[in-house]
Design a protein around this motif. Structure first.
Motif: not given
Length: 210
Positions: A53-54, A56, A92, A136-137, A177, A179
């Motif tokens: 999901d993400s 970082e 995540t 991804a973004d 970052s 997502t």
């Protein structure tokens, strides 16, 4: 300074950025195939998929390299990769899947791993991901694009044993970052890798993270 990228980035498009480094390592790849150079380890004949999901990450760098390895029938081969490196990362809802094809009688068998859900992310340090496909973004903080790989000092540096040209193209950022991460990789290494809520299963058939 922040740089934001939205939408999917396929390897062929991504290679436009990584071509200077990959081209510079072509001779290294030939020497590797001839056994003249040693990599940190030989990759298997199976890629694996990773989704999250993400992600970082602090202390990000990225450079081109060549992963040596084998096909599933034992032949030597080499793969051009983009190595994404992080001093530390928090991930995540991590999913990792690999499919072993054509096992006699059984057919395809899938190994699937889940971790980092229920509010407790996966934690990693000195994380290196050797990938050839990414979607991804992404938002990068204080990004430098086009530095020499040996001078990409914001991340953990070139991985020991990597067949990367130290004078080739690299990029780096204080923070990354991402997502909606979907990627196909040949290898992942880390100094520490803490998988909270780890669940692993083996299933017949083809079952992948995406």
């Amino acid at each position: 300074m922040e740089s934001q990228v939205r939408g999917g980035t396929r390897w062929k498009r991504f290679a436009v950025v990584m071509v200077p480094s990959v081209a510079a390592t072509a001779a290294i790849g030939v020497a590797l195939a001839q056994g003249a150079l040693a990599a940190s380890f030989s990759v298997s004949g199976q890629q694996f998929k990773v989704s999250a999901d993400s992600l970082e990450g602090d202390g990000f760098s990225q450079y081109g390299a060549i992963d040596s390895g084998y096909t599933l029938d034992g032949q030597k081969t080499a793969h051009p990769v983009a190595v994404s490196a992080f001093n530390s990362a928090s991930i995540t809802n991590l999913c990792q899947s690999v499919v072993t094809p054509n096992i006699p009688i059984i057919g395809n068998v899938s190994l699937i791993l889940h971790a980092g859900g229920s509010g407790t992310p996966v934690q990693a340090s000195k994380l290196y991901i050797d990938l050839d496909d990414l979607s991804a973004d992404a938002t990068f903080t204080n990004i430098d694009i086009g530095v020499a790989a040996k001078d990409a000092s914001k991340g953990p540096g070139i991985k020991s044993g990597d067949t990367a040209n130290p004078y080739g193209f690299a990029q780096q950022a204080d923070h990354a970052s991402l997502t909606g991460v979907k990627q196909t990789a040949w290898a992942t290494t880390a100094g520490t890798f803490k998988l909270s809520g780890l669940k692993m299963s083996v299933q017949t058939g083809t079952h992948e993270c995406y």
